[in-house]
Design a protein around this motif. Structure first.
Motif, PDB file in Angstrom:
ATOM      1  N   HIS A   1       0.830  -1.208   0.000  1.00  0.00           N
ATOM      2  CA  HIS A   1       0.000   0.000   0.000  1.00  0.00           C
ATOM      3  C   HIS A   1       0.863   1.255   0.000  1.00  0.00           C
ATOM      4  O   HIS A   1       0.592   2.202  -0.741  1.00  0.00           O
ATOM      5  CB  HIS A   1      -0.947   0.000   1.204  1.00  0.00           C
ATOM      6  CG  HIS A   1      -2.126  -0.895   1.013  1.00  0.00           C
ATOM      7  ND1 HIS A   1      -3.405  -0.427   0.851  1.00  0.00           N
ATOM      8  CD2 HIS A   1      -2.223  -2.252   0.925  1.00  0.00           C
ATOM      9  CE1 HIS A   1      -4.243  -1.444   0.675  1.00  0.00           C
ATOM     10  NE2 HIS A   1      -3.544  -2.562   0.737  1.00  0.00           N
TER      11      HIS A   1
ATOM     12  N   TYR B   1      -4.823   7.342  -4.267  1.00  0.00           N
ATOM     13  CA  TYR B   1      -4.590   6.061  -3.591  1.00  0.00           C
ATOM     14  C   TYR B   1      -5.915   5.476  -3.083  1.00  0.00           C
ATOM     15  O   TYR B   1      -6.191   4.292  -3.260  1.00  0.00           O
ATOM     16  CB  TYR B   1      -3.591   6.255  -2.442  1.00  0.00           C
ATOM     17  CG  TYR B   1      -3.639   5.151  -1.403  1.00  0.00           C
ATOM     18  CD1 TYR B   1      -3.070   3.900  -1.669  1.00  0.00           C
ATOM     19  CD2 TYR B   1      -4.263   5.348  -0.171  1.00  0.00           C
ATOM     20  CE1 TYR B   1      -3.139   2.881  -0.732  1.00  0.00           C
ATOM     21  CE2 TYR B   1      -4.332   4.338   0.768  1.00  0.00           C
ATOM     22  CZ  TYR B   1      -3.772   3.107   0.482  1.00  0.00           C
ATOM     23  OH  TYR B   1      -3.855   2.097   1.403  1.00  0.00           O
TER      24      TYR B   1
ATOM     25  N   GLN C   1      -7.918   4.164  -5.952  1.00  0.00           N
ATOM     26  CA  GLN C   1      -7.339   2.895  -6.400  1.00  0.00           C
ATOM     27  C   GLN C   1      -7.797   1.724  -5.537  1.00  0.00           C
ATOM     28  O   GLN C   1      -8.242   0.703  -6.046  1.00  0.00           O
ATOM     29  CB  GLN C   1      -5.810   2.965  -6.336  1.00  0.00           C
ATOM     30  CG  GLN C   1      -5.164   3.616  -7.525  1.00  0.00           C
ATOM     31  CD  GLN C   1      -5.041   2.648  -8.681  1.00  0.00           C
ATOM     32  OE1 GLN C   1      -4.638   1.502  -8.505  1.00  0.00           O
ATOM     33  NE2 GLN C   1      -5.402   3.086  -9.871  1.00  0.00           N
ATOM     34  N   THR C   2      -7.662   1.892  -4.227  1.00  0.00           N
ATOM     35  CA  THR C   2      -8.000   0.789  -3.329  1.00  0.00           C
ATOM     36  C   THR C   2      -9.510   0.552  -3.325  1.00  0.00           C
ATOM     37  O   THR C   2      -9.960  -0.588  -3.377  1.00  0.00           O
ATOM     38  CB  THR C   2      -7.507   1.058  -1.889  1.00  0.00           C
ATOM     39  OG1 THR C   2      -7.924   2.359  -1.490  1.00  0.00           O
ATOM     40  CG2 THR C   2      -6.004   0.959  -1.783  1.00  0.00           C
TER      41      THR C   2
ATOM     42  N   GLN D   1     -10.996  -1.271  -6.161  1.00  0.00           N
ATOM     43  CA  GLN D   1     -10.669  -2.696  -6.147  1.00  0.00           C
ATOM     44  C   GLN D   1     -11.241  -3.403  -4.924  1.00  0.00           C
ATOM     45  O   GLN D   1     -10.925  -4.558  -4.652  1.00  0.00           O
ATOM     46  CB  GLN D   1      -9.146  -2.878  -6.186  1.00  0.00           C
ATOM     47  CG  GLN D   1      -8.567  -2.391  -7.514  1.00  0.00           C
ATOM     48  CD  GLN D   1      -7.052  -2.375  -7.519  1.00  0.00           C
ATOM     49  OE1 GLN D   1      -6.420  -3.163  -6.833  1.00  0.00           O
ATOM     50  NE2 GLN D   1      -6.478  -1.487  -8.296  1.00  0.00           N
TER      51      GLN D   1
ATOM     52  N   LEU E   1     -10.714  -2.844  -1.798  1.00  0.00           N
ATOM     53  CA  LEU E   1      -9.732  -3.114  -0.745  1.00  0.00           C
ATOM     54  C   LEU E   1      -9.838  -2.096   0.382  1.00  0.00           C
ATOM     55  O   LEU E   1     -10.217  -0.948   0.164  1.00  0.00           O
ATOM     56  CB  LEU E   1      -8.316  -3.053  -1.315  1.00  0.00           C
ATOM     57  CG  LEU E   1      -7.973  -4.048  -2.409  1.00  0.00           C
ATOM     58  CD1 LEU E   1      -6.619  -3.713  -2.996  1.00  0.00           C
ATOM     59  CD2 LEU E   1      -7.984  -5.457  -1.874  1.00  0.00           C
TER      60      LEU E   1
ATOM     61  N   PRO F   1      -8.281   0.535   2.574  1.00  0.00           N
ATOM     62  CA  PRO F   1      -7.068   1.356   2.487  1.00  0.00           C
ATOM     63  C   PRO F   1      -6.265   1.278   3.787  1.00  0.00           C
ATOM     64  O   PRO F   1      -6.650   1.855   4.791  1.00  0.00           O
ATOM     65  CB  PRO F   1      -7.605   2.766   2.222  1.00  0.00           C
ATOM     66  CG  PRO F   1      -9.023   2.751   2.613  1.00  0.00           C
ATOM     67  CD  PRO F   1      -9.495   1.322   2.687  1.00  0.00           C
TER      68      PRO F   1
ATOM     69  N   ALA G   1      -5.771  -9.215  -2.125  1.00  0.00           N
ATOM     70  CA  ALA G   1      -5.051  -7.969  -1.950  1.00  0.00           C
ATOM     71  C   ALA G   1      -3.727  -7.972  -2.703  1.00  0.00           C
ATOM     72  O   ALA G   1      -3.336  -6.987  -3.297  1.00  0.00           O
ATOM     73  CB  ALA G   1      -4.802  -7.709  -0.468  1.00  0.00           C
TER      74      ALA G   1
ATOM     75  N   LEU H   1      -3.313  -5.435  -6.336  1.00  0.00           N
ATOM     76  CA  LEU H   1      -2.570  -4.184  -6.263  1.00  0.00           C
ATOM     77  C   LEU H   1      -1.270  -4.195  -7.068  1.00  0.00           C
ATOM     78  O   LEU H   1      -0.250  -3.809  -6.572  1.00  0.00           O
ATOM     79  CB  LEU H   1      -2.258  -3.859  -4.803  1.00  0.00           C
ATOM     80  CG  LEU H   1      -3.291  -2.986  -4.105  1.00  0.00           C
ATOM     81  CD1 LEU H   1      -2.833  -2.676  -2.684  1.00  0.00           C
ATOM     82  CD2 LEU H   1      -3.558  -1.707  -4.838  1.00  0.00           C
TER      83      LEU H   1
END
Ligand SMILES: [Zn+2]
Length: 140
Positions: free
Chosen positions: A34, A64, A67-68, A71, A73, A75, A133, A137
């Motif tokens: 990350h 950021y 992005q997470t 997807q 995810l 952060p 994860a 990424l």
């Protein structure tokens, strides 16, 4: 939302030369991925625009998060950690090193030998397996 982030960062930013937290968190497997993702965005923005340091951090952090979230995810990196990470890079306590397998740039300690460095995605710890994860990424 940006203002809130800005306040959070500028309000809690550590004073120059005094960093109360260690670099260890950034070296653990998932946080490292990350942190590396964030830092790649940050470096890109830093090179391509003439904006204030704090604005680069805020903008990079927004990207950021996008992005997470896109997807699905969590952060892992908080905005204060992101800010601290940038300070660690400034102070030379951490740097970006290219992985010798995938060519992506990852957060490492400065004395990592690039020739021998393999990132956490190419070489995940045994117990981590090939999780979502890890696969999601990838950096481009
Ligand atoms: Zn790699």
């Amino acid at each position: 939302r940006l203002l809130r982030l800005y306040k959070e960062v500028s309000g809690k930013s550590p004073s120059k030369g005094q960093l109360p937290f260690s670099t260890d968190w950034f070296m653990t497997w998932q946080p490292n991925i990350h942190a590396s993702l964030f830092l790649n965005i940050h470096e890109y923005l830093n090179k391509s625009s003439e904006i204030d340091e704090i604005d680069v951090v805020i903008k990079a952090y927004q990207l950021y998060l996008e992005q997470t979230q896109s997807q699905g995810l969590e952060p892992l990196l908080s905005v204060t950690r992101a800010w601290r990470l940038v300070k660690f890079i400034d102070n030379g306590m951490l740097c970006l090193t290219k992985c010798n397998k995938c060519g992506g740039s990852y957060v490492t300690h400065p004395h990592e030998i690039a020739r021998h460095f393999t990132c956490g995605l190419c070489n995940p710890p045994a117990r981590a397996g090939k999780g979502k994860a890890a696969g999601a990424l990838h950096m481009h």
